[in-house]
Design an enzyme around this catalytic site. Structure first.
Site, PDB file in Angstrom:
ATOM      1  N   CYS A  25      -0.197  -0.926 -33.917  1.00  0.00           N
ATOM      2  CA  CYS A  25      -1.266  -1.322 -33.660  1.00  0.00           C
ATOM      3  C   CYS A  25      -1.442  -3.049 -33.639  1.00  0.00           C
ATOM      4  O   CYS A  25      -1.326  -3.862 -34.353  1.00  0.00           O
ATOM      5  CB  CYS A  25      -2.632  -1.278 -34.209  1.00  0.00           C
ATOM      6  SG  CYS A  25      -4.370  -1.315 -33.781  1.00  0.00           S
TER       7      CYS A  25
ATOM      8  N   CYS B 164      11.115   8.012  10.902  1.00  0.00           N
ATOM      9  CA  CYS B 164      10.806   6.954  10.723  1.00  0.00           C
ATOM     10  C   CYS B 164       9.635   6.709  11.582  1.00  0.00           C
ATOM     11  O   CYS B 164       9.461   7.082  12.822  1.00  0.00           O
ATOM     12  CB  CYS B 164      11.858   5.910  11.416  1.00  0.00           C
ATOM     13  SG  CYS B 164      11.253   4.142  11.594  1.00  0.00           S
TER      14      CYS B 164
ATOM     15  N   CYS C 269      10.452  -2.073   5.750  1.00  0.00           N
ATOM     16  CA  CYS C 269      12.004  -2.326   5.415  1.00  0.00           C
ATOM     17  C   CYS C 269      12.294  -3.610   6.143  1.00  0.00           C
ATOM     18  O   CYS C 269      13.159  -4.334   5.262  1.00  0.00           O
ATOM     19  CB  CYS C 269      12.729  -1.016   5.923  1.00  0.00           C
ATOM     20  SG  CYS C 269      12.743  -0.531   7.619  1.00  0.00           S
TER      21      CYS C 269
END
Lengths: 431, 479
Positions: A135, A342, A348
């Site tokens: 923790c 596409c 891209c």
């Protein structure tokens, strides 16, 4: 139907999905509801000297319109009296004898404190113990949790003290707020740990409110770092699990924790060496019923893969996780764009053009129809285009036949060193 | 932060009779967030290319997605001075949304509704998005305050011109404020766009008709340069017997009356015949439905395949219950015993195998097919008249009222006069849409600025110091 049951260091549960020690396991009422919903096990919210919690405790990171990509909390361990928790643990175990009920523990780093609490919770009938050395907030300021989990010697010593008194398996929960988690994992094992669980939460500040300039969350205008979890931490957790899984000096079962939101996430942790998993944020986001989707998905996946049990999945990918120096430098993939799928968003192109290797051309075909094409000779196979592509399958990373035999960096360096030695020897002979 | 309730305060404006309130509800903040996050943020995006004003659509949508609706509104209004109107009336299926790469793979982004979300935000918040340019000491007069005139005036003011706009109607905004049905485009939207331009120091002179209440000579004397953006007129006479009878309406005037809140009570319960099948005919027909007409029929010489109304307008009319009487030629409007229009005498037509120069099928009368279409009201919606006299008075070269102009700049035969908008329609300068009119206004302004101030004209633009709430912030609920 595959057998979903697991045995983690001897702790049995009907499925690998346990609730992690956290707000969802605060009370008997909650854990019983979770078991009714189908959870295989639960690690009770950490027991220790009762503390006081703040009001305003959680915060989340939302991303791209999706809620809870990451989750942050500053809640401490249980703030309820130990006797109340123990009574409810006993009752819950009586009602659900087939489920794994593990108690999470955190006390000051003193031998007698560990002995005392281990005895008391084992008397309540738990199936195992999890030592909370992870923790990162609040308790760490008092020398507990991550503060002791960041010192390998303290991890080892406290594990040993717990083991001295324990009759049930001891799991050590590790903090990720450390340079190399395998060091503390090894020391937990030296101390006698039967298993390790990882990761606990990561030091975090969820955000700053742009209107008030307060931290998120804040407590009356002030904030402190919290512990980060949820989907965003999964890759960090997965790599730490994998590092422990492939370290022969750790060598104990692993309970995987960190951002597991679906059966796929769970399967990945299992493949990377976890014997079971623990979940929190997904339950906090969706309620206990989410386990139904996890169990169903994992079961069908195991069937589809022809596996009879979860154990057959555990660790299957560990051997594939190695050092960078052992990767084949002659392996080659290139991107290929499928013109039929596409949609010409050009993401891209701009990703490659601006931030990678400038090898996707925007062209016009017959009739001026635009299309995108990869110049394969210039493509380094980085995957970026296929990552940003919004259409599944529109960009394929295609494996090319190797131009040369496999050669890793380490092999290359060894070969060079051998050449050096030989030439030195040759010079010596000639000299 | 402007909340949903405030954003939609003008939606369902109680001052407007229910059937004439805006039909399409605004997106809630949550819906806008969801939809904007769905946008792929394409590079070299086809939606931008499909927009006549080239709004950077991925950019404005990303600004909505990232909690910056003010920046989104700026991007929209910067490219298109009537971007709030276009958000509602653009044929988006044929433009930006039609070009969205998500067509086919999922569903196109609701660009129009997101554009409305951002511009509604700017209007509700009372933002002042633009500032007048550094004064250039050049005076421009703009004839007409519709999309083209407004657009030219806004741009000229940003380039530092001193601008006066002359509007023949009592209200500025052109067809946006008077000619497009209010359930598509409520008047508060063009009102806001006019105010934005007014706040740049542009003076609007409404109720001034150039060539009659203000002479062309006077106008020329006042300004260094003029922009002719007067649009088109009302529906031209068909030469049909009975077209001046009581009960015969001009579609443009009918829509204009409903926009001004003057609802023609005679159409309630009436059987209405609408002549023509363009977007104006659809507007008139759907207005008639909403005025309580018992029956509305569109009478057209050809078929659905040849009609000039947009496909979605046709669909809307059918949903509204408008009937279509195809291949029908009106012959004359018949008067009843009370002297008012009582019906439309028609004859049937049939395709005769010939094809016109525009590629549409031609028709010939069906022998002995005359019949009477009973109607209590007849609406003429066969196009808009050319404003031939204006071009004549200005002394510029024109063909039947359509000025001869450079299609890129709007420059007419007079080097001090540029033309933009629907007044050029018919010259092949583009579609007669609000958005193309806005683009023509922008281009004319840029050409004027280049001619008067040199190629560096854009540097005179200034940003408002901060996007301060404008002095109209008090009327925030109006949009």
């Amino acid at each position: 139907m595959a057998d979903l049951s697991i045995s983690l260091a001897g702790i049995r549960s009907p499925n690998p999905f346990w609730l992690a020690s956290a707000p969802p396991t605060n009370t008997g009422y909650q854990v019983q509801r979770a078991f009714e919903a189908g959870w295989g096990g639960a690690v009770w919210k950490t027991l220790g000297e009762p503390i006081i919690n703040t009001s305003s405790r959680f915060a989340a990171v939302h991303f791209g319109g999706k809620r809870v990509a990451g989750f942050n909390n500053i809640e401490l361990i249980s703030d309820r009296p130990l006797e109340v928790n123990l009574r409810e643990i006993r009752e819950t175990k009586r009602l659900f004898p087939d489920r794994a009920l593990v108690a999470s523990l955190m006390v000051e780093p003193k031998r007698e404190k560990w002995h005392e609490i281990v005895k008391r919770v084992e008397d309540a009938g738990v199936d195992g113990l999890e030592l909370n050395f992870g923790c990162p907030h609040g308790m760490a300021e008092r020398g507990m949790g991550a503060a002791s989990g960041q010192q390998p010697d303290l991890v080892e010593k406290q594990t040993m003290w717990a083991k001295e008194a324990a009759r049930t398996p001891v799991i050590v929960k590790l903090t990720p707020n450390i340079t190399d988690i395998t060091v503390t994992a090894r020391h937990a094992v030296l101390g006698g740990a039967d298993a390790v669980s990882l990761i606990n939460t990561i030091n975090s500040l969820a955000g700053v409110d742009l209107e008030t300039w307060n931290t998120v969350p804040h407590v009356g205008g002030k904030g402190a770092h919290g512990g980060y979890c949820g989907p965003a931490v999964k890759p960090i957790a997965l790599s730490m699990v994998a590092e422990c899984a492939r370290d022969p000096l750790v060598g104990v079962p692993i309970s995987g924790i960190g951002g597991i939101s679906s059966w796929q996430d769970a399967a990945e942790f299992l493949l990377m060496g976890a014997a079971g998993v623990q979940v929190c944020t997904a339950a906090m986001h969706h309620g206990f019923r989410i386990v139904g989707e996890m169990v169903d998905g994992l079961s069908r996946y195991l069937d589809r893969k022809g596996l009879a049990s979860v154990a057959e999945l555990t660790g299957q990918s560990v051997a594939r996780y190695t050092n960078w120096g052992d990767l084949d430098l002659n392996y080659r993939v290139v991107a290929r764009i499928r013109q039929d799928t596409c949609i010409n968003c050009n993401k891209c192109h701009i990703a490659c053009e601006d931030t990678s290797h400038q090898c996707i051309d925007m062209l016009n075909g017959a009739g001026g129809k635009p299309y995108l094409q990869v110049r394969e000779d210039d493509c380094v196979g980085c995957n970026l285009c296929s990552i940003v592509c919004p259409v599944d399958g529109a960009i394929e990373m295609v494996e090319l036949p190797p131009a040369a035999p496999s050669l890793t960096w380490n092999e290359r360096q060894r070969a060079l060193a051998r050449l050096d030695r030989e030439s030195i020897r040759a010079e010596a002979v000639e000299g | 932060m402007v909340d949903d309730i405030r954003l939609s305060a003008a939606f369902g404006d109680p001052a407007v009779p229910e059937p004439f309130r805006e039909l399409v509800p605004p997106l809630t903040r949550a819906a806008a967030a969801e939809e904007s996050n769905r946008c792929l943020y394409c590079y070299d995006a086809p939606c931008i290319k499909a927009c006549p004003t080239s709004i950077d659509i991925p950019s404005f949508i990303k600004r909505i997605a990232t909690g910056n609706p003010e920046g989104a509104a700026h991007a929209i209004m910067d490219a298109n001075p009537v971007g709030a109107s276009c958000a509602r009336v653009c044929p988006t299926e044929l433009l930006c949304e039609g070009a969205c790469v998500l067509n086919g793979s999922s569903a196109p982004i609701a660009i129009g509704r997101l554009q409305r979300h951002a511009t509604d935000y700017a209007a509700s918040a009372g933002l002042r998005l633009f500032a007048p340019g550094e004064p250039a000491g050049v005076s421009a007069g703009v004839i007409g305050s519709g999309p083209a005139g407004l657009s030219a005036a806004r741009e000229l003011a940003r380039f530092g011109f001193d601008v006066d706009v002359y509007e023949a109607r009592q209200v500025a905004g052109g067809l946006d404020s008077s000619g497009i049905v209010s359930f598509r485009l409520p008047t508060h939207v063009p009102d806001w766009e006019v105010r934005q331009v007014e706040e740049l120091g542009v003076r609007f002179h409404t109720g001034v008709r150039v060539g009659s209440s203000l002479s062309v000579e006077e106008l020329r004397g006042r300004h260094d340069v003029l922009v002719l953006a007067a649009g088109m007129g009302y529906v031209p006479p068909l030469g049909l017997e009975g077209e001046r009878l009581e009960g015969v309406y001009d579609a443009i005037r009918l829509v204009e009356a409903t926009k001004a809140g003057r609802m023609p009570s005679a159409l309630a319960g009436a059987r209405v015949a609408v002549i023509g099948a363009g977007n104006t005919a659809i507007d008139a027909a759907t207005c008639a439905v909403r005025l309580g007409a018992a029956e509305v029929k569109i009478v057209y010489r050809r078929t659905a395949a040849e009609m000039t109304a947009y496909p979605f307008e046709y669909e809307f009319a059918k949903q509204e219950g408008v009937g279509f009487v195809w291949l029908t030629q009106p012959l004359r409007i018949v008067a009843g015993p009370d002297g008012k229009a009582a019906g439309l005498e028609c004859m049937r037509l049939q395709p005769d195998g010939r094809v016109g120069s525009d590629g549409r099928r031609l028709t010939s009368p069906v022998p002995d097919s005359a019949f009477l279409l009973e109607a209590d009201a007849v609406v003429l919606a066969t196009g808009q008249e050319r404003l031939a006299t204006l071009a004549e008075q200005l002394g510029i070269a024109h063909r039947a009222g359509v000025p001869e102009a450079d299609p890129r700049t709007g420059l007419t035969s007079d080097p001090r006069i540029y033309a933009a908008g629907d007044i050029l329609h018919g010259t092949g300068a583009g579609e007669a849409t609000v958005v193309s009119a806005a683009e023509q206004g922008k281009r004319a302004a840029a050409a004027i600025a280049a001619a008067w101030l040199g190629p560096d004209f854009a540097s005179r633009r200034r940003a408002p110091a901060v996007a301060v709430p404008s002095r109209h912030a008090g009327s925030a609920g109006r949009i």
